[in-house]
Design a protein around this motif. Sequence first.
Motif, PDB file in Angstrom:
ATOM      1  N   ILE A  37       0.797  -1.253  -0.018  1.00  0.00           N
ATOM      2  CA  ILE A  37       0.025   0.031   0.177  1.00  0.00           C
ATOM      3  C   ILE A  37       0.846   1.351  -0.080  1.00  0.00           C
ATOM      4  CG2 ILE A  37      -2.130  -1.079   1.135  1.00  0.00           C
ATOM      5  CD1 ILE A  37      -1.323  -0.338   3.723  1.00  0.00           C
ATOM      6  N   THR A  38       0.468   2.219  -0.607  1.00  0.00           N
ATOM      7  CA  THR A  38       1.118   3.330  -0.717  1.00  0.00           C
ATOM      8  C   THR A  38       1.244   4.205   0.548  1.00  0.00           C
ATOM      9  OG1 THR A  38      -0.712   4.938  -1.359  1.00  0.00           O
ATOM     10  CG2 THR A  38       0.120   3.745  -3.180  1.00  0.00           C
ATOM     11  N   ALA A  39       2.275   5.134   0.678  1.00  0.00           N
ATOM     12  CA  ALA A  39       2.333   6.131   1.918  1.00  0.00           C
ATOM     13  C   ALA A  39       1.140   6.595   2.290  1.00  0.00           C
ATOM     14  CB  ALA A  39       3.213   7.098   1.730  1.00  0.00           C
ATOM     15  N   SER A  40       0.159   7.097   1.497  1.00  0.00           N
ATOM     16  CA  SER A  40      -0.946   7.614   1.982  1.00  0.00           C
ATOM     17  C   SER A  40      -2.088   6.677   2.518  1.00  0.00           C
ATOM     18  CB  SER A  40      -1.466   8.419   0.637  1.00  0.00           C
ATOM     19  OG  SER A  40      -2.038   7.482  -0.401  1.00  0.00           O
TER      20      SER A  40
ATOM     21  N   PRO B  93     -10.756 -13.940   6.777  1.00  0.00           N
ATOM     22  CA  PRO B  93     -10.057 -14.471   7.967  1.00  0.00           C
ATOM     23  C   PRO B  93      -8.569 -14.416   7.425  1.00  0.00           C
ATOM     24  CG  PRO B  93     -11.891 -15.535   7.798  1.00  0.00           C
ATOM     25  CD  PRO B  93     -12.152 -15.020   6.331  1.00  0.00           C
ATOM     26  N   PHE B  94      -8.129 -14.509   6.302  1.00  0.00           N
ATOM     27  CA  PHE B  94      -6.671 -14.714   5.739  1.00  0.00           C
ATOM     28  C   PHE B  94      -6.241 -13.213   5.643  1.00  0.00           C
ATOM     29  CE2 PHE B  94      -3.664 -14.105   2.475  1.00  0.00           C
ATOM     30  CZ  PHE B  94      -2.729 -15.203   2.908  1.00  0.00           C
ATOM     31  N   ILE B  95      -7.345 -12.419   5.019  1.00  0.00           N
ATOM     32  CA  ILE B  95      -6.541 -11.028   4.937  1.00  0.00           C
ATOM     33  C   ILE B  95      -6.109 -10.491   6.285  1.00  0.00           C
ATOM     34  CG2 ILE B  95      -7.500  -8.587   4.158  1.00  0.00           C
ATOM     35  CD1 ILE B  95      -8.780  -9.906   2.004  1.00  0.00           C
ATOM     36  N   GLN B  96      -7.178 -10.652   7.189  1.00  0.00           N
ATOM     37  CA  GLN B  96      -6.921 -10.000   8.659  1.00  0.00           C
ATOM     38  C   GLN B  96      -5.742 -10.726   9.453  1.00  0.00           C
ATOM     39  OE1 GLN B  96      -8.708  -7.517   9.671  1.00  0.00           O
ATOM     40  NE2 GLN B  96     -10.548  -7.342   8.381  1.00  0.00           N
ATOM     41  N   LEU B  97      -5.273 -11.803   8.963  1.00  0.00           N
ATOM     42  CA  LEU B  97      -4.185 -12.369   9.725  1.00  0.00           C
ATOM     43  C   LEU B  97      -2.839 -12.200   9.042  1.00  0.00           C
ATOM     44  CD1 LEU B  97      -6.275 -15.615  10.864  1.00  0.00           C
ATOM     45  CD2 LEU B  97      -4.754 -14.232  12.454  1.00  0.00           C
ATOM     46  N   ASN B  98      -2.852 -11.812   7.662  1.00  0.00           N
ATOM     47  CA  ASN B  98      -1.389 -11.740   7.078  1.00  0.00           C
ATOM     48  C   ASN B  98      -1.072 -10.573   6.575  1.00  0.00           C
ATOM     49  OD1 ASN B  98      -0.752 -14.779   6.824  1.00  0.00           O
ATOM     50  ND2 ASN B  98      -2.903 -14.927   6.723  1.00  0.00           N
TER      51      ASN B  98
ATOM     52  N   GLN C 175       2.329  -1.675   6.473  1.00  0.00           N
ATOM     53  CA  GLN C 175       2.904  -1.335   5.075  1.00  0.00           C
ATOM     54  C   GLN C 175       2.299  -2.012   4.091  1.00  0.00           C
ATOM     55  OE1 GLN C 175       4.806   1.384   5.662  1.00  0.00           O
ATOM     56  NE2 GLN C 175       4.275   1.154   7.763  1.00  0.00           N
ATOM     57  N   ARG C 176       1.788  -2.969   4.201  1.00  0.00           N
ATOM     58  CA  ARG C 176       1.146  -3.858   3.094  1.00  0.00           C
ATOM     59  C   ARG C 176       0.160  -4.607   3.503  1.00  0.00           C
ATOM     60  NH1 ARG C 176       4.959  -6.338  -0.223  1.00  0.00           N
ATOM     61  NH2 ARG C 176       6.518  -5.030   0.571  1.00  0.00           N
ATOM     62  N   LEU C 177      -0.932  -5.028   2.423  1.00  0.00           N
ATOM     63  CA  LEU C 177      -1.962  -5.850   2.910  1.00  0.00           C
ATOM     64  C   LEU C 177      -1.496  -7.300   2.579  1.00  0.00           C
ATOM     65  CD1 LEU C 177      -5.094  -3.945   1.109  1.00  0.00           C
ATOM     66  CD2 LEU C 177      -4.033  -3.850   3.599  1.00  0.00           C
ATOM     67  N   ALA C 178      -2.371  -8.237   3.070  1.00  0.00           N
ATOM     68  CA  ALA C 178      -2.137  -9.564   2.962  1.00  0.00           C
ATOM     69  C   ALA C 178      -1.832  -9.921   1.398  1.00  0.00           C
ATOM     70  CB  ALA C 178      -3.252 -10.673   3.377  1.00  0.00           C
ATOM     71  N   PRO C 179      -0.775 -10.784   1.246  1.00  0.00           N
ATOM     72  CA  PRO C 179      -0.383 -10.835  -0.250  1.00  0.00           C
ATOM     73  C   PRO C 179      -1.205 -12.043  -0.920  1.00  0.00           C
ATOM     74  CG  PRO C 179       1.057 -12.268   1.131  1.00  0.00           C
ATOM     75  CD  PRO C 179       0.097 -11.382   2.116  1.00  0.00           C
ATOM     76  N   LYS C 180      -1.238 -11.919  -2.289  1.00  0.00           N
ATOM     77  CA  LYS C 180      -1.782 -12.839  -2.898  1.00  0.00           C
ATOM     78  C   LYS C 180      -1.022 -14.131  -3.035  1.00  0.00           C
ATOM     79  CE  LYS C 180      -4.783 -11.183  -6.700  1.00  0.00           C
ATOM     80  NZ  LYS C 180      -5.208 -11.176  -8.045  1.00  0.00           N
ATOM     81  N   LEU C 181      -1.430 -15.450  -3.238  1.00  0.00           N
ATOM     82  CA  LEU C 181      -0.296 -16.588  -3.260  1.00  0.00           C
ATOM     83  C   LEU C 181       0.691 -16.302  -4.143  1.00  0.00           C
ATOM     84  CD1 LEU C 181      -0.007 -19.379  -2.140  1.00  0.00           C
ATOM     85  CD2 LEU C 181      -1.441 -20.303  -4.021  1.00  0.00           C
TER      86      LEU C 181
END
Length: 394
Positions: free
Chosen positions: A5-8, A74-79, A376-382
């Motif tokens: 994700i960007t700084a903003s 749930p994956f997004i919230q944990l990774n 600094q980043r959301l959960a990653p794609k596989l």
Amino acid sequence: MNHSITASQSDTNSPSPKGPLSGVRVLDMTAVVMGPLCTQALGDYGANVIKIESTAGDVFRHAPPTPTPAMGSPFIQLNRNKRSLVLNLKETADLQVLLDLAKQADVLVFNIRPQSMRKLGLGYNELAKLNPRLIYCGVYGYSEQGPYAGEPAYDDIIQAVGGLASLQSKDGVPSYVSSVIADKIAGLTATHAILAALYEREKSGLGQAIEVPMFETLAAFNMLEHMGEATFAKPEPQMGYSRAVSPHRRPYQTKDGYIGLLPYTTEQWQRFFQLVDQPDLIKDERFSRPEARARHVNELYTMLSEFVKTKTTEEWLALLKQADIPSGRINSLNDLLGNEHLTATGFFKRYEDPTLGTVIMPKSPVNLSRTPTGVQRLAPKLGADTEDIKQNGW
């Protein structure tokens, strides 16, 4: 798409964008909840986390709702704060990629069975030869030192064998807590164990192996207040903290709903009895002292439940707040989204992602004044970062 994700969009409105673990390198060989919660906490503190996944990926990727394939809520919230590296550890080349990363890692966390790690050549003794500074943390069902070692375990099973389902019994029927609480307790325990080992390494220069078994962790968690007479080696001891296990300990019904209410100190009970026009009850020998109230908690709570029925929820909340008696409304999960306190503290953060759209998640509850937590980043794609990591390493 690595969902950075960007700084903003990231948490940069604090004194420093770098958390206290900035520069710490973590290999995450975990899935579902227990291990990912641990490594996400390390990532929130600023660690560089690489999540190792098979080609099938973390099974929790498919936990609903999943508006985008393999990117369930749930994956997004944990990774968050992780990169995804897909490896087939049965292939020599991919195993070597992991070994090369381990040579430079500070921490490795896994919830694969220990015997499977050793079979792959990834046991602690082997990796410590490559990297003596490595902190090697295993989070799994049962300690290897006992007869249950290696048995499969999930949250439901550990709630059962760890005493929690029995503690939650209603009318003699055991019940699970409506949360994957055994996983989360073990994950948080692993986090603070790793932090302790990192601190010790600053003095010794050496890593070490850590074992955080779910069964023992939940048993220790449960027993703190519930040991009772067993604390003093009594035969056939009475166990269980009487106030916590009282069948009358529950939200109390008002005229139009329910309320959470807990007068606790003698002074709070005195003020409550005054609110219900029964000031002399505090002189009753059953209720006048903490030890007496503990013995008569069922009577006390039964009486309290009758008093509470006489007013509406809003009437009680106003009266109890004015009297400084601990109380609160019964919030649903949906209520929390608009809760005034959580809104004021910026608890729910919003992020915009080109694939996922708007993503909302709770921030870390920890507030550090100089080296704050952040996303600094959301959960990653596989496998989103596989090629980059294979080519460039950390």
